[in-house]
Design a protein around this motif. Structure first.
Motif, PDB file in Angstrom:
ATOM      1  N   LEU A   1      -3.660   0.654   1.913  1.00  0.00           N
ATOM      2  CA  LEU A   1      -3.319  -0.733   1.582  1.00  0.00           C
ATOM      3  C   LEU A   1      -4.597  -1.576   1.568  1.00  0.00           C
ATOM      4  CD1 LEU A   1      -0.237  -1.292   3.946  1.00  0.00           C
ATOM      5  CD2 LEU A   1      -0.189  -0.630   1.542  1.00  0.00           C
TER       6      LEU A   1
ATOM      7  N   LEU B   1       4.102  -3.325   5.490  1.00  0.00           N
ATOM      8  CA  LEU B   1       3.852  -2.287   6.485  1.00  0.00           C
ATOM      9  C   LEU B   1       5.151  -1.643   6.970  1.00  0.00           C
ATOM     10  CD1 LEU B   1       1.053  -3.969   8.617  1.00  0.00           C
ATOM     11  CD2 LEU B   1       0.814  -1.882   7.269  1.00  0.00           C
TER      12      LEU B   1
ATOM     13  N   CYS C   1       6.054   9.199   5.380  1.00  0.00           N
ATOM     14  CA  CYS C   1       4.725   8.583   5.516  1.00  0.00           C
ATOM     15  C   CYS C   1       4.128   9.016   6.850  1.00  0.00           C
ATOM     16  CB  CYS C   1       4.818   7.065   5.447  1.00  0.00           C
ATOM     17  SG  CYS C   1       3.211   6.240   5.643  1.00  0.00           S
TER      18      CYS C   1
ATOM     19  N   GLU D   1       0.040   9.958   2.864  1.00  0.00           N
ATOM     20  CA  GLU D   1      -0.547   8.822   3.559  1.00  0.00           C
ATOM     21  C   GLU D   1      -0.793   7.726   2.527  1.00  0.00           C
ATOM     22  OE1 GLU D   1      -3.850   9.780   6.111  1.00  0.00           O
ATOM     23  OE2 GLU D   1      -2.671  11.231   7.255  1.00  0.00           O
ATOM     24  N   VAL D   2      -0.829   6.488   2.987  1.00  0.00           N
ATOM     25  CA  VAL D   2      -0.932   5.357   2.068  1.00  0.00           C
ATOM     26  C   VAL D   2      -2.119   4.477   2.427  1.00  0.00           C
ATOM     27  CG1 VAL D   2       0.658   3.922   3.428  1.00  0.00           C
ATOM     28  CG2 VAL D   2       0.332   3.445   0.989  1.00  0.00           C
TER      29      VAL D   2
ATOM     30  N   PHE E   1       6.647   1.314   4.898  1.00  0.00           N
ATOM     31  CA  PHE E   1       6.031   2.624   5.116  1.00  0.00           C
ATOM     32  C   PHE E   1       6.254   3.119   6.544  1.00  0.00           C
ATOM     33  CE2 PHE E   1       3.822   0.793   1.486  1.00  0.00           C
ATOM     34  CZ  PHE E   1       3.897   1.848   0.580  1.00  0.00           C
ATOM     35  N   GLU E   2       6.307   2.207   7.482  1.00  0.00           N
ATOM     36  CA  GLU E   2       6.601   2.572   8.869  1.00  0.00           C
ATOM     37  C   GLU E   2       7.973   3.240   8.969  1.00  0.00           C
ATOM     38  OE1 GLU E   2       6.020   2.869  13.029  1.00  0.00           O
ATOM     39  OE2 GLU E   2       4.602   2.300  11.462  1.00  0.00           O
TER      40      GLU E   2
ATOM     41  N   LYS F   1       2.068   3.736  12.766  1.00  0.00           N
ATOM     42  CA  LYS F   1       1.514   4.715  11.826  1.00  0.00           C
ATOM     43  C   LYS F   1       0.123   4.365  11.310  1.00  0.00           C
ATOM     44  CE  LYS F   1       5.898   6.607  10.120  1.00  0.00           C
ATOM     45  NZ  LYS F   1       6.742   6.818   8.926  1.00  0.00           N
ATOM     46  N   VAL F   2      -0.411   3.207  11.692  1.00  0.00           N
ATOM     47  CA  VAL F   2      -1.740   2.821  11.205  1.00  0.00           C
ATOM     48  C   VAL F   2      -2.792   3.725  11.838  1.00  0.00           C
ATOM     49  CG1 VAL F   2      -3.477   1.009  11.099  1.00  0.00           C
ATOM     50  CG2 VAL F   2      -1.055   0.441  10.765  1.00  0.00           C
TER      51      VAL F   2
ATOM     52  N   ILE G   1      -0.957   5.269   7.696  1.00  0.00           N
ATOM     53  CA  ILE G   1      -1.253   4.047   6.943  1.00  0.00           C
ATOM     54  C   ILE G   1      -2.705   3.677   7.190  1.00  0.00           C
ATOM     55  CG2 ILE G   1      -0.688   1.601   6.618  1.00  0.00           C
ATOM     56  CD1 ILE G   1       2.097   2.225   7.816  1.00  0.00           C
ATOM     57  N   TRP G   2      -3.417   3.387   6.122  1.00  0.00           N
ATOM     58  CA  TRP G   2      -4.817   2.935   6.194  1.00  0.00           C
ATOM     59  C   TRP G   2      -4.905   1.551   5.572  1.00  0.00           C
ATOM     60  CZ3 TRP G   2      -8.580   6.086   8.418  1.00  0.00           C
ATOM     61  CH2 TRP G   2      -8.151   7.365   8.747  1.00  0.00           C
TER      62      TRP G   2
END
Length: 226
Positions: A7, A37, A46, A4-5, A40-41, A72-73, A49-50
Motif C-alpha cells: 500500500l 487496511l 493475505c 502479500e499486499v 486485507f486484515e 498483518k503489517v 501488508i506493507w
C-alpha cells in the motif's frame, strides 16, 4: 491463493485540499487508511501488508494500526517522491512470495472476493489488474479541439489492486530503476518487459478517494453497504 499486499501511503493528496495526508481523513467513523487496511486484515489469504510511508507520519500510522488491532503489517519502509519508488521500497524489503498485490491505500471499497480473483489470475497467468469498462463517450482532444471519437468498447478505466507473480514485479521494478524509467502504474513496468497483463472486471464502487466529492460518494457507498 496466498498473497502479500503493498500500500503506497506516502502521497501528498494535494487534489483533496485537506492540508494533511488524505488517508487520515475520516470516512464515516474511521480514517480512509484504516478502512483499506481492515479489508486485507480480514482476508485469510493475505499473509502480509506493507505500507510505504513518510518518516514523519510513521508514528501516527503505527498508532492507528495498534488502535484498530491490525496485526498483518510486516513493514513500513520510507516511501519515495513517486508511487513507483514507494512500491519498490516495499518490494526490496519483502521476502519472495508467490503473488504480490499493489493497491491504492485510498481505495477502501475493494472486496475480498475480487482481491482473491485477481490473486488467482496473477498466479496462473503472471499479471492481472482490476478495471472497469469506460461508460462515457471518449474523445481525442488537441489544443481544445476534438480530433477523433474513440470506440469505448475497447477502453477500460484501470483501478487497483494490480496483482503479479512476485518475481515478475520485482524484475520490472529493478529494471525500471536502473533505466531511470518512470511508469504510471506497476502494469506499465511489467508491460515494457513483454509480459501480458490480464484485466479482471471490477466494480465502479472501487473508487479512489481523491477529491472532496469522492468523500461524498464514499459515505454513500458505506451507508448502502450497511
Amino acid at each position: 491463493m496466498r498473497y502479500e499486499v503493498v500500500l503506497p501511503a506516502a502521497g501528498s493528496g494535494k487534489r483533496m485540499g485537506a492540508g494533511q495526508n488524505k488517508l487520515f481523513l475520516n470516512l464515516a467513523d474511521k480514517p480512509i487508511l484504516v478502512h483499506t487496511l481492515l479489508v486485507f486484515e480480514q482476508d485469510e489469504n493475505c499473509t502480509g501488508i506493507w505500507i510505504a510511508v513518510k518518516d514523519e507520519e510513521r508514528p501516527f500510522i503505527r498508532s492507528l494500526i495498534e488502535k484498530y488491532n491490525i496485526v498483518k503489517v510486516k513493514g513500513m519502509p520510507t516511501g519515495g517522491e513517486e508511487r513507483q519508488h514507494s512500491v519498490h521500497s516495499c518490494i526490496k524489503e519483502m521476502n519472495a512470495v508467490d503473488v504480490v498485490l499493489v493497491h491504492d491505500a485510498a481505495r477502501p471499497f475493494i472486496t475480498i472476493p475480487k482481491i482473491n480473483e485477481l490473486a488467482e489470475v496473477a498466479y496462473e497467468k503472471g499479471a492481472a489488474i482490476a478495471g472497469v469498462r469506460a461508460k462515457d463517450t471518449m474523445k481525442v482532444v488537441h489544443n481544445g479541439l476534438i480530433k477523433a471519437t474513440v470506440d469505448r468498447e475497447s477502453l477500460w478505466m484501470v483501478q487497483t489492486p494490480q496483482a503479479f507473480r512476485y518475481e515478475i514485479l520485482a524484475e520490472a521494478e529493478d529494471l525500471a530503476e536502473k533505466a531511470g524509467f518512470l511508469g504510471t502504474d506497476e502494469a506499465m513496468l511489467v508491460e515494457r518487459l513483454g509480459h501480458d497483463i490480464h484485466i479482471v472486471e471490477c466494480s465502479y464502487e472501487n473508487v479512489k478517494m481523491t477529491t472532496q466529492e469522492d468523500l461524498v460518494f464514499g459515505e454513500a457507498i458505506l451507508k448502502q453497504r450497511k
